[in-house]
Scaffold this active site. Structure first.
Site, mmCIF file in Angstrom:
data_model
loop_
_atom_site.group_PDB
_atom_site.id
_atom_site.type_symbol
_atom_site.label_atom_id
_atom_site.label_comp_id
_atom_site.label_asym_id
_atom_site.label_seq_id
_atom_site.Cartn_x
_atom_site.Cartn_y
_atom_site.Cartn_z
ATOM 1 N N ASP A 97 -2.756 2.534 -6.142
ATOM 2 C CA ASP A 97 -1.806 2.494 -4.917
ATOM 3 C C ASP A 97 -1.750 1.401 -4.237
ATOM 4 O O ASP A 97 -0.935 1.372 -3.236
ATOM 5 C CB ASP A 97 -1.919 3.811 -4.204
ATOM 6 C CG ASP A 97 -3.114 3.778 -3.409
ATOM 7 O OD1 ASP A 97 -4.274 3.048 -3.855
ATOM 8 O OD2 ASP A 97 -3.414 4.567 -2.705
ATOM 9 N N GLU A 98 -2.582 0.066 -4.539
ATOM 10 C CA GLU A 98 -2.052 -1.064 -3.473
ATOM 11 C C GLU A 98 -2.613 -2.221 -4.343
ATOM 12 O O GLU A 98 -3.358 -2.217 -5.320
ATOM 13 C CB GLU A 98 -3.227 -0.896 -2.609
ATOM 14 C CG GLU A 98 -4.600 -0.832 -2.788
ATOM 15 C CD GLU A 98 -5.624 -0.926 -1.559
ATOM 16 O OE1 GLU A 98 -5.383 -1.752 -0.607
ATOM 17 O OE2 GLU A 98 -6.600 -0.131 -1.637
ATOM 18 N N ASP A 157 0.713 -1.292 0.080
ATOM 19 C CA ASP A 157 0.076 -0.127 0.028
ATOM 20 C C ASP A 157 0.903 1.268 -0.005
ATOM 21 O O ASP A 157 1.687 1.387 0.856
ATOM 22 C CB ASP A 157 -1.012 0.025 1.128
ATOM 23 C CG ASP A 157 -1.759 0.838 1.203
ATOM 24 O OD1 ASP A 157 -2.009 1.898 -0.067
ATOM 25 O OD2 ASP A 157 -2.609 1.251 2.123
#
Length: 361
Positions: free
Chosen positions: A109-110, A15
């Site tokens: 983003d993860e 993350d």
């Protein structure tokens, strides 16, 4: 002959730390160390991301910009640059791919990575996670946090334990105690309303939840009972899915001025319908369920859906179904600040990952 058990999964959840805001601070040194919000400061603006400096004031994503500015008078707003975020995300995924092909992106983003078997034959998942974090920093100048666990749920919970720029390992042996000690609002999939309801029933931690039998949970939470039953025990059999099925395509818009007439609603819905239909056509998708989302001036919202026996075959047919859902809701008891439309229930699958478009951040 004894059947050989499959190896214990080794799952990493990576993350990025305050991704959008961190990119802006990286690219503009004047923003370093300052409270930053990615989004519009306009009266109807919404915070898309907040730096850790802003979070100290209680600013967070999805918060109305006016509320964020009130909480942090020194807050600096910067417009989003999604083309930059996408390019960096692609860099990061290339780093993931050096270790495994079992990558399930959740957003820019993860992502989940299954490294049970990995390309570099590294036995310890923690070593892989830290190599990935170091490689991301060297390639982008950005930090990432990682959670390592025996399944997706535990890995995701772990990644948030030592943010920013940290990691947490929860082994199968440690998982039961970890789940029992976790506050109920920290459980993935337990929102504020459910957490409040659980607390009213005396359920404040994973241990409290675990003390209830499946039958007792069914009486209190119906169809969600099995999910909660497994959750507090750290049970999650979901595999990492490199090609997650797209589940819906949607678009929504927050208005500069509240609307209260059906004519205004139709005018605002037309470009949303166009956007959704363009994606459906480009991805060769066909959906059977149309959903209309309405958010009112007091931030309460409703959704109205209609499913058909066969997929919607034209943009005009899509618009007619949206109109059928819209008309009964007007005139509204309260002005409307947002409208959204979604197509789901696909017959033909396209590219992975749910796509949500927005005309305003």
């Amino acid at each position: 002959m004894t059947e050989e058990l499959p190896p214990q999964r080794k799952i990493i959840h990576v993350d990025m730390d305050a991704f959008f805001a961190s990119v802006e601070q990286r690219d503009n040194p004047e923003l370093a160390g300052k409270p930053v919000a990615v989004g519009s400061p306009a009266a109807r603006g919404v915070v898309a991301a907040a730096s850790y400096e802003a979070r100290q004031f209680g600013v967070h994503s999805a918060m109305a910009s006016v509320v964020a500015a009130r909480k942090c008078p020194s807050l600096i707003f910067t417009p989003p640059r999604f083309e930059v975020y996408r390019a960096i995300s692609a860099q990061i995924r290339e780093i993931f791919a050096e270790h495994t092909d079992l990558i399930e992106p959740l957003s820019l983003d993860e992502a989940y990575l299954d490294v049970t078997v990995n390309k570099q034959d590294i036995a310890i998942a923690t070593e892989i996670a830290n190599r990935i974090r170091q490689a991301i920093f060297e390639a982008t100048g950005l930090t990432a946090s990682a959670g390592i666990g025996p399944n997706k749920f535990i890995a995701k919970m772990a990644s948030g334990m030592n943010k920013p720029n940290g990691f947490c390992v929860i082994t199968p042996a440690k998982a039961p105690l970890f789940m029992e000690s976790l506050r109920i609002e920290k459980f993935h999939g337990v929102g504020p309303a459910t957490a409040a309801r659980m607390k009213s029933l005396g359920i404040a931690t994973g241990a409290d939840l675990k003390a209830l039998t499946l039958s007792q949970l069914e009486q209190r939470f119906g169809r969600s009972a099995r999910y909660y039953y497994d959750l507090c025990r750290g049970i999650d059999h979901r595999p990492v899915q490199p090609n997650r099925e797209r589940k819906s395509v949607g678009a929504e818009d927050t208005f500069a001025i509240d609307i209260d007439t059906v004519m205004d609603a139709r005018a605002h819905l037309a470009p949303l319908i166009d956007k959704v239909w363009a994606v459906m056509t480009k991805r060769n998708l066909a959906g059977r369920t149309v959903t209309l989302k309405i958010k009112f001036a007091d931030f309460t919202q409703i959704t109205r859906s209609r499913s058909r026996g066969q997929a919607v075959r034209s943009r005009d047919e899509f618009e007619e179904l949206v109109e059928a859902l819209l008309a009964p809701e007007f005139p509204p008891e309260m002005p409307v600040r947002l409208l959204g439309v979604t197509l789901s229930g696909f017959e033909v699958e396209g590219t992975p990952a749910t796509e949500q478009l927005s005309l305003e951040i």
